[in-house]
Write an enzyme that holds these catalytic residues in place. Sequence first.
Site, PDB file in Angstrom:
ATOM      1  N   ASP A  64     -12.814   2.962   7.152  1.00 15.54           N
ATOM      2  CA  ASP A  64     -14.169   2.567   6.758  1.00 15.54           C
ATOM      3  C   ASP A  64     -14.110   2.032   5.327  1.00 15.54           C
ATOM      4  O   ASP A  64     -14.412   2.731   4.371  1.00 15.54           O
ATOM      5  CB  ASP A  64     -15.112   3.771   6.852  1.00 15.54           C
ATOM      6  N   ASN A 110      -0.387  -2.938   9.686  1.00 11.21           N
ATOM      7  CA  ASN A 110      -1.513  -3.722   9.192  1.00 11.21           C
ATOM      8  C   ASN A 110      -1.119  -4.495   7.941  1.00 11.21           C
ATOM      9  O   ASN A 110      -0.307  -4.032   7.141  1.00 11.21           O
ATOM     10  CB  ASN A 110      -2.733  -2.813   8.922  1.00 11.21           C
ATOM     11  N   ARG A 111      -1.691  -5.657   7.808  1.00  9.57           N
ATOM     12  CA  ARG A 111      -1.585  -6.432   6.575  1.00  9.57           C
ATOM     13  C   ARG A 111      -2.984  -6.965   6.232  1.00  9.57           C
ATOM     14  O   ARG A 111      -3.187  -8.143   5.980  1.00  9.57           O
ATOM     15  CB  ARG A 111      -0.559  -7.568   6.705  1.00  9.57           C
ATOM     16  N   GLY A 113      -4.988  -6.499   3.646  1.00  5.60           N
ATOM     17  CA  GLY A 113      -5.149  -7.105   2.334  1.00  5.60           C
ATOM     18  C   GLY A 113      -6.453  -6.752   1.637  1.00  5.60           C
ATOM     19  O   GLY A 113      -7.056  -7.611   0.976  1.00  5.60           O
ATOM     20  N   PHE A 114      -6.874  -5.496   1.761  1.00  7.99           N
ATOM     21  CA  PHE A 114      -8.098  -5.033   1.087  1.00  7.99           C
ATOM     22  C   PHE A 114      -9.290  -5.932   1.429  1.00  7.99           C
ATOM     23  O   PHE A 114     -10.068  -6.320   0.545  1.00  7.99           O
ATOM     24  CB  PHE A 114      -7.918  -5.007  -0.436  1.00  7.99           C
ATOM     25  N   SER A 174      -0.549   0.054  -1.674  1.00 11.74           N
ATOM     26  CA  SER A 174      -0.631  -0.810  -0.495  1.00 11.74           C
ATOM     27  C   SER A 174       0.427  -1.900  -0.599  1.00 11.74           C
ATOM     28  O   SER A 174       0.588  -2.526  -1.649  1.00 11.74           O
ATOM     29  CB  SER A 174      -2.014  -1.455  -0.404  1.00 11.74           C
ATOM     30  N   ASN A 176       0.225  -4.708   0.871  1.00 11.74           N
ATOM     31  CA  ASN A 176      -0.404  -5.953   1.321  1.00 11.74           C
ATOM     32  C   ASN A 176      -1.123  -6.731   0.221  1.00 11.74           C
ATOM     33  O   ASN A 176      -1.747  -7.752   0.500  1.00 11.74           O
ATOM     34  CB  ASN A 176      -1.385  -5.648   2.459  1.00 11.74           C
ATOM     35  N   THR A 177      -1.055  -6.235  -1.014  1.00 14.11           N
ATOM     36  CA  THR A 177      -1.552  -6.980  -2.175  1.00 14.11           C
ATOM     37  C   THR A 177      -0.360  -7.249  -3.074  1.00 14.11           C
ATOM     38  O   THR A 177       0.240  -6.300  -3.599  1.00 14.11           O
ATOM     39  CB  THR A 177      -2.625  -6.179  -2.936  1.00 14.11           C
ATOM     40  N   LYS A 216      -2.795   7.435  -4.989  1.00 14.65           N
ATOM     41  CA  LYS A 216      -2.128   7.310  -3.692  1.00 14.65           C
ATOM     42  C   LYS A 216      -0.827   6.546  -3.858  1.00 14.65           C
ATOM     43  O   LYS A 216      -0.816   5.427  -4.392  1.00 14.65           O
ATOM     44  CB  LYS A 216      -3.036   6.603  -2.687  1.00 14.65           C
ATOM     45  N   ASN A 245       0.990   6.447   1.507  1.00 17.43           N
ATOM     46  CA  ASN A 245       0.464   5.237   2.131  1.00 17.43           C
ATOM     47  C   ASN A 245       1.396   4.800   3.259  1.00 17.43           C
ATOM     48  O   ASN A 245       2.283   5.547   3.667  1.00 17.43           O
ATOM     49  CB  ASN A 245       0.331   4.146   1.050  1.00 17.43           C
ATOM     50  N   THR A 246       1.223   3.584   3.733  1.00 13.51           N
ATOM     51  CA  THR A 246       2.080   3.038   4.788  1.00 13.51           C
ATOM     52  C   THR A 246       3.458   2.667   4.236  1.00 13.51           C
ATOM     53  O   THR A 246       3.641   2.504   3.032  1.00 13.51           O
ATOM     54  CB  THR A 246       1.437   1.790   5.407  1.00 13.51           C
ATOM     55  N   GLY A 267       1.509   5.838  11.279  1.00 17.43           N
ATOM     56  CA  GLY A 267       1.644   6.539  12.545  1.00 17.43           C
ATOM     57  C   GLY A 267       2.889   7.409  12.579  1.00 17.43           C
ATOM     58  O   GLY A 267       3.495   7.731  11.551  1.00 17.43           O
ATOM     59  N   GLY A 296       1.660  10.202   9.803  1.00 17.28           N
ATOM     60  CA  GLY A 296       2.232  10.678  11.054  1.00 17.28           C
ATOM     61  C   GLY A 296       1.667  11.986  11.564  1.00 17.28           C
ATOM     62  O   GLY A 296       2.300  12.651  12.391  1.00 17.28           O
ATOM     63  N   TYR A 317      -5.140   9.152  10.081  1.00 18.14           N
ATOM     64  CA  TYR A 317      -5.608   7.789  10.336  1.00 18.14           C
ATOM     65  C   TYR A 317      -5.134   7.351  11.726  1.00 18.14           C
ATOM     66  O   TYR A 317      -5.890   7.360  12.685  1.00 18.14           O
ATOM     67  CB  TYR A 317      -5.124   6.820   9.249  1.00 18.14           C
ATOM     68  N   SER A 318      -3.849   7.006  11.843  1.00 18.71           N
ATOM     69  CA  SER A 318      -3.349   6.513  13.132  1.00 18.71           C
ATOM     70  C   SER A 318      -3.460   7.565  14.224  1.00 18.71           C
ATOM     71  O   SER A 318      -3.749   7.245  15.384  1.00 18.71           O
ATOM     72  CB  SER A 318      -1.887   6.057  12.987  1.00 18.71           C
TER      73      SER A 318
END
Length: 340
Positions: A64, A110-111, A113-114, A174, A176-177, A216, A245-246, A267, A296, A317-318
């Site tokens: 969310d 996921n990518r 990207g905020f 993250s 992805n940034t 994080k 994080n991931t 996951g 996980g 999450y996953s």
Amino acid sequence: MYSTLRNLLFRLDPEVSHEFSLDMLGAAERLKLLELFIAAPAYNPVEVMGLRFPNPVGLAAGLDKNGDYFNALGALGFGFVEIGTVTPRPQPGNPQPRLFRIPEREAIINRMGFNNKGVDHLVDQVRKRRYQGILGINIGKNATTPVENAADDYLIGMRKVYAHADYITVNVSSPNTPGLRDLQFGDSLNRLLETLKKEQLALQQAHQRYVPVAVKIAPDMDDIAIAQVAAALTEQGMDGVIATNTTIGREGVEGCPNSEEAGGLSGLPVRDKSTRVIAGLHSQVGGKLPIIGVGGISDGPSAIEKIKAGASLVQIYSGFIYRGPAVITEVANAIAQMEK
């Protein structure tokens, strides 16, 4: 019942399924239907970061991002819900497709990207709070903000959410940034944390209220990096650390469809990496810095593993995506039984 629903949802594009599921969940909460189907987890309050959590099981950030659904998500039994990552300005995130399932490993790449509607939208949503548990707000930097100016974005985010958050998470992990993970190390991390701590104390005076700040971190660290991060977090007076994080690694999903997609992997395959980081942090900081364990967790045993490694709280999450709301009660009850 959830497995049948999940099979239907998994026929949709992952991002479409994500939005549809949250819309339906939000509608059910507003109509007061959730309480007819959700079994409340054990009441197992725990004191962490100066806050009293109704139970130690939370929802990790990312589900969310905009604070549009946290009231509904909280009604499922989470002891705490973390919303975001939110940035000062709205941004679309990375091009689609950017969310990929690996069902045979209960994993997600996921990518995103905020992608979010900006911090002002999130604050407007939080003002409509009905959720009685603990609410965390996860802040990040805009993709167009140079890494050397990242502190400016975190300061904007902190100032905007401070009055509305029970705790604040600083996301420096993250994948992805571009450049974001560089903030986790060395002088960059120390300067950022020093700046944020100074602002936190100023905001405490302004609002007459202390809001804890957690950081994080990523799972892709060796023992030396873990020790350096632990030292920086304690020296700069952070209130907690979220691990992890991931991962950018692909161990555990080799050869699976979508496994070569760019982005962060979450996951079951990140379970051991996350637990290793938690144990490494705990060996460095002991009881001086609370650890929130994530990565996980899909059932009671995987959550207990995190607690035994040194976590005081856990986030899902996953596992929530693959197992549904029942996993919240299962994990909460398992931890409660463990602590008897």
